[in-house]
Design a protein around this motif. Structure first.
Motif, mmCIF file in Angstrom:
data_model
loop_
_atom_site.group_PDB
_atom_site.id
_atom_site.type_symbol
_atom_site.label_atom_id
_atom_site.label_comp_id
_atom_site.label_asym_id
_atom_site.label_seq_id
_atom_site.Cartn_x
_atom_site.Cartn_y
_atom_site.Cartn_z
ATOM 1 N N VAL A 99 0.857 -1.193 0.000
ATOM 2 C CA VAL A 99 0.000 0.000 0.000
ATOM 3 C C VAL A 99 0.888 1.236 0.000
ATOM 4 O O VAL A 99 1.465 1.604 1.040
ATOM 5 C CB VAL A 99 -0.932 0.029 1.225
ATOM 6 N N PRO A 100 1.076 1.900 -1.148
ATOM 7 C CA PRO A 100 1.802 3.170 -1.184
ATOM 8 C C PRO A 100 0.873 4.294 -0.722
ATOM 9 O O PRO A 100 0.008 4.773 -1.475
ATOM 10 C CB PRO A 100 2.202 3.309 -2.655
ATOM 11 N N LEU A 101 1.021 4.721 0.497
ATOM 12 C CA LEU A 101 0.110 5.692 1.091
ATOM 13 C C LEU A 101 0.071 7.032 0.367
ATOM 14 O O LEU A 101 -0.979 7.696 0.370
ATOM 15 C CB LEU A 101 0.452 5.891 2.564
ATOM 16 N N PRO A 102 1.166 7.504 -0.288
ATOM 17 C CA PRO A 102 1.051 8.762 -1.036
ATOM 18 C C PRO A 102 -0.021 8.714 -2.125
ATOM 19 O O PRO A 102 -0.567 9.761 -2.490
ATOM 20 C CB PRO A 102 2.452 8.930 -1.644
ATOM 21 N N ASP A 103 -0.319 7.518 -2.630
ATOM 22 C CA ASP A 103 -1.358 7.375 -3.650
ATOM 23 C C ASP A 103 -2.705 6.992 -3.053
ATOM 24 O O ASP A 103 -3.669 6.753 -3.789
ATOM 25 C CB ASP A 103 -0.940 6.316 -4.675
ATOM 26 N N ALA A 104 -2.777 6.897 -1.726
ATOM 27 C CA ALA A 104 -4.030 6.533 -1.060
ATOM 28 C C ALA A 104 -4.483 7.650 -0.135
ATOM 29 O O ALA A 104 -5.064 7.406 0.924
ATOM 30 C CB ALA A 104 -3.847 5.234 -0.280
ATOM 31 N N GLY A 105 -4.188 8.865 -0.534
ATOM 32 C CA GLY A 105 -4.612 10.014 0.256
ATOM 33 C C GLY A 105 -3.568 10.546 1.207
ATOM 34 O O GLY A 105 -3.826 11.498 1.940
ATOM 35 N N GLY A 106 -2.387 9.938 1.205
ATOM 36 C CA GLY A 106 -1.318 10.407 2.084
ATOM 37 C C GLY A 106 -1.260 9.610 3.376
ATOM 38 O O GLY A 106 -2.162 8.845 3.713
ATOM 39 N N ALA A 107 -0.172 9.806 4.089
ATOM 40 C CA ALA A 107 0.023 9.094 5.358
ATOM 41 C C ALA A 107 -0.935 9.618 6.410
ATOM 42 O O ALA A 107 -1.064 10.825 6.616
ATOM 43 C CB ALA A 107 1.465 9.263 5.829
ATOM 44 N N ILE A 108 -1.625 8.700 7.059
ATOM 45 C CA ILE A 108 -2.558 9.047 8.131
ATOM 46 C C ILE A 108 -1.999 8.517 9.443
ATOM 47 O O ILE A 108 -1.610 7.346 9.524
ATOM 48 C CB ILE A 108 -3.954 8.418 7.869
#
Length: 379
Positions: free
Chosen positions: A86-95
């Motif tokens: 899961v690349p978080l930058p492409d999933a809305g950013g790091a939460i």
């Protein structure tokens, strides 16, 4: 997870300075766990040990985007179906998964952590979970011991209920580290992070002189940042504490070259027969060596096989003394000589009183040595 290095069903931490290569190494580990078929013959070696676990691997990255992840995975080979990245930058950013409680300011988990935890619990045969890196996923001040202890306790609980290895990556503080002890001290934040996990693995950049020696031994050209050392710097229980030598390959992946390096290293004891042969050959050719001086073995070491070219003077002289002590070679006197100094084997012509000295001098030519007329090799 990895024999002697990373425990299964426990929380572990891997730390290094930025840009060393820990993220790619962790991604490689996740891929190997997902692709591993359980056979010990096919087990890959990562972090200085054999990958032992097989199953689902989940890798959450807060820094690398999907394009970078795909490039790295394609460089590693086929993508196994049990690998979830899961690349978080492409999933809305790091939460943040950990944050202060708005009311009490005490450390707590966020709804995002609960969501991730539920999804992981739904997976069967989950063996590895990687959070890379910890800092963007944590809104707590990790310099506070209580915060660090809370984060580690939640990671350990996740490992316990899933039976998977839970690994987080973390950065060094801005300080140099050249040893495992210094690497442990360089880990950013309170000591609670190190104390709160089951195992800590650190990577540190090799100094230029060490890197040059490693690359030369492996017959590789020198490149800055190509050599990295790594090892377990904290373990609760038995662990492999040997320092691993990594060399960055063309893909940018840190590859364990420790075994190759050991095979390339020849001890001085191993070289004694070659040294005896070189001494005997030089005497037969009429160009005998002496222990020291202008005809000494060190001064003329480039006439010998390449293995002797980088040996220090004191070491090479000590090797000659070892051969003399065992009577594998002797020191002989020749005509016009005023001392017993010429080296030969006991049954050689020089040692038996029938010396033959060549006339000329040694000149390097195209990497080879040739005899030239017009000068004497004698003193």
């Amino acid at each position: 997870m990895v024999e002697g290095v990373i425990p299964l069903a426990q929380a572990s931490l891997i730390a290094a300075a930025g840009g060393v290569g820990k993220s790619f190494l962790l991604l490689s580990l996740a891929r190997e766990v997902a692709a591993h078929d359980g056979g010990w013959l096919n087990a890959s070696r990562l972090f200085g040990g054999s990958v032992s676990a097989q199953g689902i691997a989940v890798y959450l990255t807060a820094e690398d985007d999907a394009i970078e992840i795909h490039n790295r995975l394609n460089a590693l080979g086929s993508i196994p179906p049990r690998l979830y990245v899961v690349p978080l930058p492409d999933a809305g950013g790091a939460i943040p998964l950990f944050a202060p409680n708005p009311a009490t300011r005490a450390a707590t988990t966020t709804p995002a952590w609960t969501d991730v935890e539920h999804q992981l619990l739904a997976m069967t045969r989950l063996k590895l979970v990687v959070f890379d890196p910890l800092q963007p996923l944590c809104a707590l001040d990790l310099n506070v011991p209580e915060n660090a202890q809370f984060v580690c306790s939640r990671l350990a609980a996740l490992a316990a209920i899933t039976g998977a290895s839970v690994m987080v990556s973390h950065h060094f503080a801005k300080r140099e580290a050249w040893t495992p002890e210094q690497a442990r001290e360089a880990i950013r934040g309170t000591g609670g992070l190190v104390d709160g996990v089951r195992a800590v693995y650190a990577l540190w950049q090799a100094r230029n002189e060490d890197a040059k020696a490693v690359l030369k031994a492996l017959h590789l050209p020198f490149q800055r940042g190509a050599v990295v050392f790594g090892g377990v710097v904290k373990a609760n229980g038995r662990a492999n504490l040997k320092v691993v030598t990594f060399v960055r390959d063309d893909r940018g992946l840190l590859c364990d070259r420790t075994a190759d390096l050991q095979r390339s290293k020849t001890t001085t004891e191993d070289l004694l027969p070659q040294l005896k042969q070189a001494i005997a050959g030089a005497a037969v050719d009429g160009k005998p060596y002496t222990k020291t001086g202008i005809n000494g073995v060190y001064e003329r070491r480039f006439e010998m096989p390449e293995a002797f070219h980088t040996i220090g003077k004191h070491t090479l002289v000590a090797m000659v003394e070892t051969l003399l002590a065992s009577e594998a070679i002797v020191q002989a006197m020749a005509d016009r000589s005023k001392s017993v100094k010429w080296l030969d084997v006991p049954d050689g012509e020089l040692a038996q009183g029938d010396p033959s000295f060549s006339v000329g001098f040694i000149k390097r030519h195209g990497g080879q040595l040739e005899q030239r007329e017009g000068a004497s090799n004698d003193d």
